[in-house]
Design a protein around this motif. Structure first.
Motif, short mmCIF file in Angstrom:
data_model
loop_
_atom_site.label_atom_id
_atom_site.label_comp_id
_atom_site.label_asym_id
_atom_site.label_seq_id
_atom_site.Cartn_x
_atom_site.Cartn_y
_atom_site.Cartn_z
N ALA A 73 -54.44 68.46 -14.40
CA ALA A 73 -55.44 67.51 -13.89
C ALA A 73 -54.77 66.43 -13.05
CB ALA A 73 -56.21 66.90 -15.05
N ARG A 74 -53.59 65.97 -13.50
CA ARG A 74 -52.88 64.98 -12.70
C ARG A 74 -52.46 65.54 -11.35
NH1 ARG A 74 -49.20 62.71 -17.66
NH2 ARG A 74 -50.76 61.29 -18.56
N ALA A 75 -52.01 66.79 -11.37
CA ALA A 75 -51.62 67.41 -10.10
C ALA A 75 -52.82 67.54 -9.16
CB ALA A 75 -51.00 68.78 -10.37
N ASP A 76 -54.00 67.77 -9.74
CA ASP A 76 -55.23 67.87 -8.92
C ASP A 76 -55.81 66.52 -8.57
OD1 ASP A 76 -56.33 70.81 -10.79
OD2 ASP A 76 -54.93 70.59 -9.08
N LYS A 77 -55.11 65.42 -9.00
CA LYS A 77 -55.57 64.06 -8.73
C LYS A 77 -56.96 63.82 -9.31
CE LYS A 77 -52.75 63.68 -4.54
NZ LYS A 77 -51.70 63.00 -5.28
N ALA A 78 -57.13 64.23 -10.56
CA ALA A 78 -58.41 64.01 -11.24
C ALA A 78 -58.62 62.51 -11.45
CB ALA A 78 -58.43 64.74 -12.57
N PRO A 79 -59.87 62.06 -11.53
CA PRO A 79 -60.14 60.64 -11.76
C PRO A 79 -59.59 60.19 -13.12
CG PRO A 79 -62.15 61.94 -11.87
CD PRO A 79 -61.10 62.85 -11.35
N ALA A 80 -59.45 58.85 -13.24
CA ALA A 80 -58.84 58.27 -14.45
C ALA A 80 -59.64 58.58 -15.70
CB ALA A 80 -58.68 56.75 -14.29
N ASP A 81 -61.00 58.54 -15.60
CA ASP A 81 -61.80 58.81 -16.80
C ASP A 81 -61.65 60.25 -17.25
OD1 ASP A 81 -65.07 59.33 -15.24
OD2 ASP A 81 -63.04 59.77 -14.55
N ARG A 82 -61.47 61.17 -16.27
CA ARG A 82 -61.25 62.56 -16.63
C ARG A 82 -59.90 62.72 -17.36
NH1 ARG A 82 -63.43 67.54 -17.74
NH2 ARG A 82 -61.94 69.18 -17.24
N LEU A 83 -58.87 62.03 -16.85
CA LEU A 83 -57.55 62.10 -17.50
C LEU A 83 -57.60 61.51 -18.89
CD1 LEU A 83 -55.23 61.08 -14.52
CD2 LEU A 83 -55.52 63.36 -15.49
N ALA A 84 -58.33 60.37 -19.05
CA ALA A 84 -58.44 59.76 -20.38
C ALA A 84 -59.16 60.69 -21.35
CB ALA A 84 -59.17 58.42 -20.29
N ALA A 85 -60.23 61.34 -20.86
CA ALA A 85 -60.97 62.27 -21.73
C ALA A 85 -60.08 63.44 -22.14
CB ALA A 85 -62.21 62.77 -21.00
N LEU A 86 -59.26 63.94 -21.19
CA LEU A 86 -58.36 65.04 -21.54
C LEU A 86 -57.31 64.60 -22.56
CD1 LEU A 86 -57.78 66.68 -18.04
CD2 LEU A 86 -58.82 67.76 -20.04
N GLU A 87 -56.81 63.36 -22.41
CA GLU A 87 -55.83 62.86 -23.39
C GLU A 87 -56.44 62.78 -24.78
OE1 GLU A 87 -52.76 62.20 -23.40
OE2 GLU A 87 -52.15 62.25 -21.31
N ARG A 88 -57.70 62.27 -24.89
CA ARG A 88 -58.34 62.19 -26.20
C ARG A 88 -58.56 63.59 -26.78
NH1 ARG A 88 -61.35 58.11 -23.53
NH2 ARG A 88 -63.07 59.56 -23.17
N ALA A 89 -59.02 64.49 -25.92
CA ALA A 89 -59.25 65.86 -26.39
C ALA A 89 -57.94 66.50 -26.84
CB ALA A 89 -59.91 66.69 -25.29
N LYS A 90 -56.84 66.19 -26.11
CA LYS A 90 -55.53 66.75 -26.50
C LYS A 90 -55.12 66.26 -27.88
CE LYS A 90 -51.78 64.84 -25.24
NZ LYS A 90 -50.69 64.23 -24.46
N LEU A 91 -55.27 64.94 -28.13
CA LEU A 91 -54.88 64.38 -29.42
C LEU A 91 -55.70 64.99 -30.55
CD1 LEU A 91 -54.40 60.62 -28.47
CD2 LEU A 91 -52.64 62.35 -28.84
#
Length: 684
Positions: free
Chosen positions: A34-52
């Motif tokens: 997602a970072r490589a695709d330059k996803a928005p910050a809220d998308r990255l935060a949601a992915l981090e929460r889902a990862k945890l």
């Protein structure tokens, strides 16, 4: 079949990883992508929460799989013992299972040779050195000698740098040839003596956890039983060969052996089908033709239990009772008591001892499962208190797995144990009040593991003596049991315990607090003080109110102690107008909600009556108290006849109750009237 979900769902890739059983490092890839695709910050935060969350689920699943594997191996070992035919095969299986479950590179077992006066290697698994496999050690040498001397487990993270035991050239050469570094050794106990040592070792430095030591101890106990059983069978065969002429004795002996084999098979069957300790007691009672009972540690005869632990056998207690200690890994778990047997055949005595060992396995299994559920309940409550922005749907799903319904009214309760004979908190932070929900907490017993400083007002900074830690552990255990039976949640926090319990129809927070204080006090045999919040309508929908309720419950707990009511339970509503000082504003509610609740509870019936009938009862009450409770001065202030004042006051009495003019009630009513005037002036 792969789980497919819409691409915009952040948890979708992690569900795929969970289904595939992917390694932990794979959970970083969706975020990196997602970072490589330059996803928005809220998308990255949601992915981090889902990862945890996914990593937590993965860890829990791995833990459960590990515990299932451990229990399965113990059950298989018990089954091997019940059908013992080849001692070498049983010992080899025990060593292999120990190595596999502890994840070590090498496992081995040594036995004492009384004739030669030394110790020799009996079974190895994972060993590559012929010199190591043929080692014979002098008594008292090496790590095994320390274990044999003390009859206690020992572990070293670095064998060659550990000065606690005697190093010899022969032992060090064999260990160096095998390449071992970290070694754990547990004794093989037979009676009160050590007959050998079971080891697990790695060729690198590592730390062995307490649970791993207990697990290896269980395997060592099985190995000792296997050796003892093999010796017993050998002795039996010798006796049968030597006593062919004594047919009656042989038949009696055979019946005893068959009965022992029967009970072993029945105990194994009970274990495999998930029976409990009372099922074991019933099976042994039927075989031994007596009454068998399992007793908890605090209920068992202490002197007999101590003798049984020291001797390693069932011992006589009184004229007709026999006691076998139930222990595992050096920890006493209870005792099996056989009643009504003045004399006990040695084989029947062995049967009682084997039953005690099976009972210890069942107790360990039950504790393991119970602690896992307690941790899950504590983690869910910690999330409600610390992260109120959790997704309600996920909270409901987690609660449903624990048979809890977070869409019904609940009450937050803060509980603290009191020091004996003093009425003071057993631990400093538990007496605190006024600190927020982000204070110290931990989901394990006593809140010892992973706790943080709470910054509490009314207590010490931790460092409680050992008896305080034991009191907190007992309180945590009792609260966890109550949470399970009431379909609620419990966690350790701020040196005490916090519970989230459902509120039944017709029940009140105050009554629930008093009942909880009595139940916990009875369970821990000490005074327990419980403060309760006002009801939280739906914790899953508004988790922020759980944190606010916890702060209110802690203030109520502190108020009980300040007022000399330690050992009782109460809610803010139980303190009358003092409840205004305890109740805080709930998340999402306007300031002054606590004031409005107090006014409504105190004079709301009179206000409603005025609004429905257009009367002036509130104005009359104001004038009545302003005039010193004199009807004459009241009628002058209102410019009405004194009979009108009397009629209005009579109506007030019917609305508020006959004791409304008592000193305590009149004080609360006057305060409510003043708050009502002030609230009306600012628009409430």
């Amino acid at each position: 079949m792969p789980v497919t979900m819409p691409d915009d769902r952040p948890e979708a890739p992690y569900l795929e990883l969970l289904v595939r059983g992917a390694p932990a490092e794979a959970y970083e890839r969706p975020v990196l992508r997602a970072r490589a695709d330059k996803a928005p910050a809220d998308r990255l935060a949601a992915l981090e929460r889902a990862k945890l969350l996914a990593l937590r689920v993965r860890g829990e699943l791995e833990g459960r799989r590990r515990r299932e594997a451990e229990l399965s191996a113990l059950y298989e070992t018990a089954h091997d013992l019940a059908g013992l035919r080849d001692l070498d095969a049983v010992l080899q299986a025990i060593v292999q299972r120990a190595r596999s479950l502890l994840g070590t590179e090498v496992a081995y077992l040594t036995l004492n040779d009384p004739t030669a006066g030394d110790t020799y290697m009996r079974v190895t698994d994972g060993s590559v050195s012929a010199r190591f496999q043929q080692l014979r050690l002098g008594m008292g040498e090496g790590l095994g000698g320390l274990v044999a001397q003390t009859a206690r487990p020992y572990v070293t993270e670095s064998y060659f740098h550990d000065p606690r035991f005697q190093h010899t050239h022969t032992i060090d050469a064999g260990v160096r040839d095998e390449g071992l570094v970290a070694i754990l050794g547990v004794p093989l106990l037979l009676g009160s003596g050590v007959i050998g040592v079971l080891f697990a070792a790695d060729r690198r430095a590592r730390v062995f956890e307490r649970e791993q030591t207990a697990l290896l101890g269980s395997f060592a106990a099985h190995a000792a039983v296997a050796i003892d059983t093999a010796h017993l069978l050998a002795e039996t065969r010798t006796a049968l060969a030597e006593l062919e002429a004594a047919n009656e004795i042989i038949r009696d002996r055979s019946r005893v052996i068959e009965r022992a084999s029967e009970v072993h098979d029945r105990l194994t069957e009970l274990v495999l089908r998930g029976g409990g300790v009372h099922d074991v007691a019933d099976a042994v009672a039927e075989v031994l033709s007596g009454s068998v009972e399992f007793l908890e540690v605090d209920e068992a005869p202490a002197a007999a239990v101590d003798r049984s632990r020291a001797d390693g056998h069932a011992v006589r207690d009184g004229e007709e009772d026999w006691v076998a200690a139930v222990s595992a890994g050096g920890e006493l778990l209870g005792a099996l008591v056989l009643r009504g047997h003045p004399r006990l055949d040695p084989m029947d005595q062995r049967t009682l001892e084997r039953a005690a060992m099976v009972t210890s396995l069942l107790q360990l299994a039950r504790r393991s499962a119970g602690e896992a559920e307690q941790r899950v309940r504590g983690e869910l409550l910690d999330d409600l208190l610390d992260t109120p922005d959790r997704e309600p749907r996920l909270l409901r799903e987690r609660a449903a797995r624990l048979r809890a319904d977070l869409d019904t009214p609940h009450v937050v309760l803060a509980a603290g144990i009191e020091a004996p004979d003093t009425g003071t908190p057993a631990a400093g932070p538990g007496a605190a009040h006024g600190s927020g929900p982000g204070a110290a907490h931990g989901s394990g017993p006593g809140g010892i593991s992973g706790s943080r400083s709470g910054g509490a007002h009314g207590g010490g900074s931790g460092g409680a003596p050992a008896e305080d830690a034991e009191g907190r552990r007992r309180l945590w255990s009792a609260a966890s049991h109550l949470a399970v039976t009431r379909h609620g949640l419990a966690a350790t926090r701020d040196g005490g315990t916090v519970l989230l319990l459902p509120l039944a129809d017709g029940d009140t927070a105050d009554a629930l607090a008093r009942r909880t204080a009595r139940q916990l006090g009875t369970a821990v045999h000490a005074a327990v003080t419980v403060g309760a919040s006002a009801p939280v309508p739906a914790p899953a929908a508004r988790p922020g109110e759980v944190a606010a309720g916890y702060a209110e419950a802690r203030r109520c707990l502190a108020a009980l102690r300040v007022l000399g009511r330690a050992g009782e339970g109460a809610a803010a509503e139980d303190f009358g107008f003092l409840g205004l000082l305890l109740a805080g504003t709930r998340e999402g509610a306007p300031d002054g909600t606590g004031v409005q609740d107090f006014v409504t509870r105190t004079v709301g019936a009179v206000i409603d009556y005025d609004e429905r009938r257009g009367t002036e009862l509130i104005r009359t009450l104001d004038a009545y108290f302003a005039g010193g409770m004199s009807p004459a001065r009241t009628k002058d202030a209102l410019h009405v006849h004194v009979n009108t004042v009397a009629q209005r006051l009579e109506r007030v009495g019917r609305l508020l109750g006959p004791d409304w003019q008592s000193p305590a009630r009149s004080l609360e009513i006057q305060l409510a009237l003043r708050l009502h005037r002030l609230a009306s002036a600012v628009g409430y």
